[in-house]
Design an enzyme around this catalytic site. Structure first.
Site, short mmCIF file in Angstrom:
data_model
loop_
_atom_site.label_atom_id
_atom_site.label_comp_id
_atom_site.label_asym_id
_atom_site.label_seq_id
_atom_site.Cartn_x
_atom_site.Cartn_y
_atom_site.Cartn_z
N ARG A 1 -11.05 -7.96 -6.20
CA ARG A 1 -10.54 -7.47 -4.92
C ARG A 1 -11.70 -7.02 -4.02
NH1 ARG A 1 -6.08 -3.23 -6.01
NH2 ARG A 1 -5.76 -3.55 -3.78
N ALA B 1 -7.62 5.21 -6.48
CA ALA B 1 -8.85 5.06 -5.69
C ALA B 1 -9.94 6.07 -6.10
CB ALA B 1 -8.55 5.18 -4.20
N GLU C 1 -9.60 4.02 -19.40
CA GLU C 1 -9.38 3.73 -17.98
C GLU C 1 -8.49 2.49 -17.85
OE1 GLU C 1 -12.96 2.35 -16.07
OE2 GLU C 1 -12.05 2.36 -14.08
N ARG D 1 5.02 0.03 -3.15
CA ARG D 1 3.66 -0.09 -2.61
C ARG D 1 3.07 -1.46 -2.97
NH1 ARG D 1 -1.66 2.50 -5.46
NH2 ARG D 1 -3.15 1.95 -3.83
N HIS E 1 -13.19 5.03 -7.88
CA HIS E 1 -14.36 4.43 -7.24
C HIS E 1 -15.35 5.45 -6.67
CE1 HIS E 1 -11.84 1.01 -7.88
NE2 HIS E 1 -10.93 1.45 -7.03
N PRO F 1 -3.61 9.05 -7.22
CA PRO F 1 -3.00 8.94 -5.90
C PRO F 1 -2.32 7.62 -5.62
CG PRO F 1 -5.40 8.95 -5.73
CD PRO F 1 -5.05 9.33 -7.14
N ASN F 2 -1.18 7.74 -4.97
CA ASN F 2 -0.37 6.62 -4.47
C ASN F 2 0.38 5.86 -5.56
OD1 ASN F 2 -1.23 7.01 -1.69
ND2 ASN F 2 -3.22 6.25 -2.37
N HIS G 1 -6.13 -0.06 -15.01
CA HIS G 1 -5.73 -0.45 -13.65
C HIS G 1 -4.71 -1.56 -13.73
CE1 HIS G 1 -8.89 1.98 -11.99
NE2 HIS G 1 -9.70 1.47 -12.90
N SER H 1 -4.11 -3.73 -11.23
CA SER H 1 -4.69 -4.93 -10.60
C SER H 1 -6.05 -5.24 -11.21
CB SER H 1 -4.83 -4.69 -9.09
OG SER H 1 -5.78 -3.68 -8.84
N ASP I 1 -16.87 14.02 -14.14
CA ASP I 1 -17.39 15.19 -14.86
C ASP I 1 -16.32 15.82 -15.73
OD1 ASP I 1 -19.91 14.86 -13.84
OD2 ASP I 1 -19.81 16.53 -12.42
N TYR J 1 0.62 -4.77 -7.04
CA TYR J 1 0.87 -3.82 -8.12
C TYR J 1 2.17 -4.08 -8.89
CZ TYR J 1 -2.94 -1.39 -5.80
OH TYR J 1 -4.15 -1.09 -5.25
N ASN K 1 -5.04 6.09 -15.10
CA ASN K 1 -5.22 5.26 -13.91
C ASN K 1 -5.52 6.23 -12.78
OD1 ASN K 1 -5.19 3.61 -11.70
ND2 ASN K 1 -3.27 2.57 -12.22
N ARG L 1 -13.94 -1.71 -4.87
CA ARG L 1 -13.14 -1.54 -6.09
C ARG L 1 -13.87 -2.02 -7.34
NH1 ARG L 1 -8.03 -0.18 -3.89
NH2 ARG L 1 -7.77 -1.25 -1.91
C1 DQA Z 1 -5.59 0.77 -8.99
C2 DQA Z 1 -6.77 0.09 -8.29
C3 DQA Z 1 -7.43 1.01 -7.30
O1 DQA Z 1 -8.50 0.34 -6.65
C4 DQA Z 1 -6.43 1.45 -6.24
O2 DQA Z 1 -7.03 2.35 -5.35
C5 DQA Z 1 -5.19 2.01 -6.83
C6 DQA Z 1 -4.60 1.34 -7.98
C7 DQA Z 1 -4.82 -0.19 -9.93
O3 DQA Z 1 -4.07 0.30 -10.76
O4 DQA Z 1 -4.96 -1.41 -9.79
O5 DQA Z 1 -4.61 2.95 -6.31
O6 DQA Z 1 -6.10 1.83 -9.79
#
Ligand code: DQA
Length: 147
Positions: free
Chosen positions: A106, A76, A97, A17, A79, A9-10, A99, A101, A86, A22, A73, A110
């Site tokens: 942070r 959110a 995994e 953003r 978390h 998401p996002n 990220h 950031s 699963d 980011y 990635n 997170r």
């Molecule tokens: C993220 C870190 C997450 O905490 C956040 O919710 C994101 C981006 C990152 O790539 O740094 O959406 O996964």
């Protein structure tokens, strides 16, 4: 061999953003850099982004049939999504995994990743290079050489 690069998401809004956190690159441009690196390593790459938990889970299930590994990635969902955790456990291919950031520097929430224990490793804090490092890590897991 095919690799899935998956964003939650996002992350479709990368570039606009919170660029101070980011970075200014769009997901499209990050994906094309990954594609270039992956092709040089001899992989085929497929990309997927979804803002919904179910969409991500369905794509992970599919990946077990046609992909050797996943760079994820989960945004959110990292978390708190036990459902994504699963799904990663259910498929037997390696999932890295990543990220953009440094999630450990942070907000408190997170700092916890519910998916980390079922991923083969985690990379955070290197902006778009987290994906490239993830690709190298996955290549190593899959037995590829490091050149
Ligand atoms: C993220 C870190 C997450 O905490 C956040 O919710 C994101 C981006 C990152 O790539 O740094 O959406 O996964």
């Amino acid at each position: 061999m095919k690799i899935l690069v998956m964003n939650g998401p996002n992350l479709n809004l990368l570039g606009e953003r919170e660029p101070n956190i980011y970075g200014g690159d769009t997901l499209k441009s990050i994906n094309s850099e990954i594609q270039e690196e992956a092709m040089a390593m001899g992989y085929e790459v497929t990309f997927f982004q979804s803002n919904s938990e179910g969409g991500l889970i369905d794509r992970l299930h599919e990946a077990r049939l046609d992909c050797a590994g996943v760079i994820l990635n989960a945004g959110a969902y990292t978390h708190y999504s036990y459902a994504i955790r699963d799904a990663i456990s259910a498929i037997k291919i390696p999932v890295v995994e990543v990220h953009l950031s440094n999630v450990n520097s942070r907000d408190e929430f997170r700092k916890n990743s519910v998916i980390a224990p079922v991923c083969c490793g985690s990379i955070a804090g290197f902006g778009k290079y987290s994906y490239i490092l993830g690709l190298y890590a996955l290549n190593n897991k899959l037995g590829g050489n490091d050149e």
